[in-house]
Design a protein around this motif. Sequence first.
Motif, PDB file in Angstrom:
ATOM      1  N   ALA A  68     -38.215  14.179  16.401  1.00  0.00           N
ATOM      2  CA  ALA A  68     -39.211  13.108  16.482  1.00  0.00           C
ATOM      3  C   ALA A  68     -38.697  11.882  15.731  1.00  0.00           C
ATOM      4  CB  ALA A  68     -40.532  13.563  15.875  1.00  0.00           C
ATOM      5  N   GLN A  70     -40.182   8.213  13.739  1.00  0.00           N
ATOM      6  CA  GLN A  70     -41.279   7.398  13.234  1.00  0.00           C
ATOM      7  C   GLN A  70     -40.810   5.955  13.324  1.00  0.00           C
ATOM      8  OE1 GLN A  70     -44.311   8.547  12.272  1.00  0.00           O
ATOM      9  NE2 GLN A  70     -43.577  10.550  12.909  1.00  0.00           N
ATOM     10  N   THR A  72     -41.865   1.743  12.873  1.00  0.00           N
ATOM     11  CA  THR A  72     -42.775   0.730  12.343  1.00  0.00           C
ATOM     12  C   THR A  72     -42.596  -0.508  13.205  1.00  0.00           C
ATOM     13  OG1 THR A  72     -42.530   1.606  10.120  1.00  0.00           O
ATOM     14  CG2 THR A  72     -43.392  -0.628  10.320  1.00  0.00           C
ATOM     15  N   GLN A  88     -47.702   1.870  12.836  1.00  0.00           N
ATOM     16  CA  GLN A  88     -46.841   3.046  12.815  1.00  0.00           C
ATOM     17  C   GLN A  88     -46.942   3.778  14.147  1.00  0.00           C
ATOM     18  OE1 GLN A  88     -44.823   3.647  10.186  1.00  0.00           O
ATOM     19  NE2 GLN A  88     -45.683   1.832   9.221  1.00  0.00           N
ATOM     20  N   SER A  90     -45.686   7.258  16.104  1.00  0.00           N
ATOM     21  CA  SER A  90     -45.105   8.585  15.974  1.00  0.00           C
ATOM     22  C   SER A  90     -44.612   8.995  17.354  1.00  0.00           C
ATOM     23  CB  SER A  90     -46.157   9.571  15.471  1.00  0.00           C
ATOM     24  OG  SER A  90     -45.594  10.845  15.354  1.00  0.00           O
ATOM     25  N   GLU A  97     -45.780   6.052  22.412  1.00  0.00           N
ATOM     26  CA  GLU A  97     -46.951   5.300  21.956  1.00  0.00           C
ATOM     27  C   GLU A  97     -46.705   3.820  22.159  1.00  0.00           C
ATOM     28  OE1 GLU A  97     -48.613   5.952  18.106  1.00  0.00           O
ATOM     29  OE2 GLU A  97     -48.271   8.104  18.174  1.00  0.00           O
ATOM     30  N   GLY A 113     -37.190   2.036  12.093  1.00  0.00           N
ATOM     31  CA  GLY A 113     -37.704   3.317  11.665  1.00  0.00           C
ATOM     32  C   GLY A 113     -36.660   4.294  11.243  1.00  0.00           C
ATOM     33  N   ASP A 114     -37.116   5.532  11.098  1.00  0.00           N
ATOM     34  CA  ASP A 114     -36.220   6.579  10.650  1.00  0.00           C
ATOM     35  C   ASP A 114     -35.455   7.137  11.844  1.00  0.00           C
ATOM     36  OD1 ASP A 114     -37.988   8.141  12.049  1.00  0.00           O
ATOM     37  OD2 ASP A 114     -38.575   9.397  10.389  1.00  0.00           O
TER      38      ASP A 114
END
Length: 155
Positions: A68, A70, A72, A88, A90, A97, A113-114
């Motif tokens: 997954a 994440q 921003t 945010q 996900s 999203e 993001g990560d």
Amino acid sequence: MKLSIFRTRRGQFGVALATALLAVATGTQWKTAAQTPPNLTPGMLFGPLYVAEGQHVELCASFLGEGALQATVHFRNLSTGEVSGNTQLSLPSGGGECAAYQGKGHIVGLARGDGAASDWVSPTNALISSMAVVDDNGETKVSVQGVAKIWVRGL
């Protein structure tokens, strides 16, 4: 047989210069691998797109890789100088999203993001993202894909 090139200062200078150039060329070849410092984060830049009255912007992302991500997301209105708050997202494997922005003018979307940088910048990108101008009645007017970027953490 003796080498006469070392007998003159000009010859010695030439040999020293050639040796220095060879050392510089060799040294640059060893440093060709890209290194990402730990204070950087991958992301994408979208736009700018012009948003008129009765329209809004939607930045949507879908992740097809393993695990997954994440993300921003925020928007910058170049016409007014406004910067939106962070949203945010996900993004589980196979899911997606969207984030929306209601301001009017020239809008830029930024996502960071990560996850591995390769998830964001790979030619076979597992992260599929776009930003679109959408009429308030749901009709999409224009859509653009993101351009991969690297940012300093905290921006």
